[in-house]
Scaffold this motif. Structure first.
Motif, short mmCIF file in Angstrom:
data_model
loop_
_atom_site.label_atom_id
_atom_site.label_comp_id
_atom_site.label_asym_id
_atom_site.label_seq_id
_atom_site.Cartn_x
_atom_site.Cartn_y
_atom_site.Cartn_z
N PHE A 69 -56.44 -4.82 -75.20
CA PHE A 69 -56.87 -6.19 -75.43
C PHE A 69 -56.27 -7.07 -74.33
O PHE A 69 -55.10 -6.91 -74.00
N LEU A 76 -53.85 -15.82 -80.00
CA LEU A 76 -54.00 -14.87 -81.09
C LEU A 76 -52.62 -14.37 -81.51
O LEU A 76 -51.76 -14.13 -80.66
N ASP A 77 -52.42 -14.21 -82.80
CA ASP A 77 -51.24 -13.49 -83.28
C ASP A 77 -51.60 -12.01 -83.20
O ASP A 77 -52.69 -11.61 -83.64
N VAL A 78 -50.71 -11.19 -82.61
CA VAL A 78 -51.01 -9.77 -82.43
C VAL A 78 -49.85 -8.89 -82.88
O VAL A 78 -48.69 -9.28 -82.82
N ILE A 111 -52.41 -6.21 -74.42
CA ILE A 111 -51.89 -5.39 -75.51
C ILE A 111 -52.55 -4.02 -75.39
O ILE A 111 -53.78 -3.93 -75.35
N HIS A 119 -52.17 -1.81 -85.61
CA HIS A 119 -52.37 -3.01 -84.80
C HIS A 119 -53.26 -3.99 -85.56
O HIS A 119 -53.97 -3.63 -86.49
N PHE A 121 -54.99 -8.38 -85.01
CA PHE A 121 -54.99 -9.67 -84.34
C PHE A 121 -55.63 -10.69 -85.28
O PHE A 121 -56.44 -10.36 -86.14
#
Length: 181
Positions: A69, A76-78, A111, A119, A121
């Motif tokens: 990504f 974005l929160d990832v 990412i 994972h 997002f």
């Protein structure tokens, strides 16, 4: 025609996809533009993904797929680590054994998610985000997006059993709920 590692000579030209071009798959939760498909690459499918405010893909894991990504616009929160404890509802509080936590990704953040790595997002802001997304091997994610759209086009509330079966078919183990809006 000659063959070069399984490709015919007619297919050794490169591919150029101009800005704003590519096949679009749009659901109530996301807009995905197919940029490179398994037709053009043996390595990965490539997409441009618009992530609306409030969308949360939910934590999930793939046993075979590797993903990349790259945040182009927005925030974005990832998450990309194995947590100490996989809580079933909210991945945003997860922490790894080595102290990794969810981070806020801004434009330019990359990412990389190897197979087997949980994972997620989410877009916690009030503006859309955009990311470059690559999934290997092709064409699993292409087919997943296409078939998900068909399920969602059926009308009425989404058929959760059909979506779960689709996820299993395409190597997606959902760990926390997908949320949008």
């Amino acid at each position: 025609m000659t063959t070069v590692e399984g490709l015919t000579s007619a297919s050794v030209d490169g591919l150029l996809v101009p800005p704003g071009k590519g096949r679009v798959v749009e659901t109530p939760a996301q807009r995905v533009t197919f940029k490179v498909t398994g037709t053009h690459s043996r390595m990965a499918s490539t997409f441009e993904v618009e992530v609306p405010p409030g969308f949360d893909v939910g934590a999930h894991v793939h046993t075979r797929s590797e993903e990349l990504f790259y945040v182009l616009e927005g925030e974005l929160d990832v998450l990309a680590f194995e947590p100490r404890i996989r809580t079933p509802d909210n991945w945003k509080g997860w922490e790894s054994s080595s102290g990794n936590r969810v981070v806020r990704a801004t434009p330019g953040t990359v990412i990389v998610v190897p197979p087997g790595c949980p994972h997620a997002f989410a877009n916690p802001t009030d503006t859309p985000a955009k990311m470059f997304f690559q999934a290997s091997p092709p064409p699993d994610h292409e087919r997943y997006f296409e078939e998900l759209l068909e399920i969602l086009r059926a009308g009425g509330p989404p058929d959760q059993e059909a979506i779960e079966a689709l996820r299993l078919k395409y190597d997606i183990e959902q760990l926390t709920p997908l949320r949008h809006g």
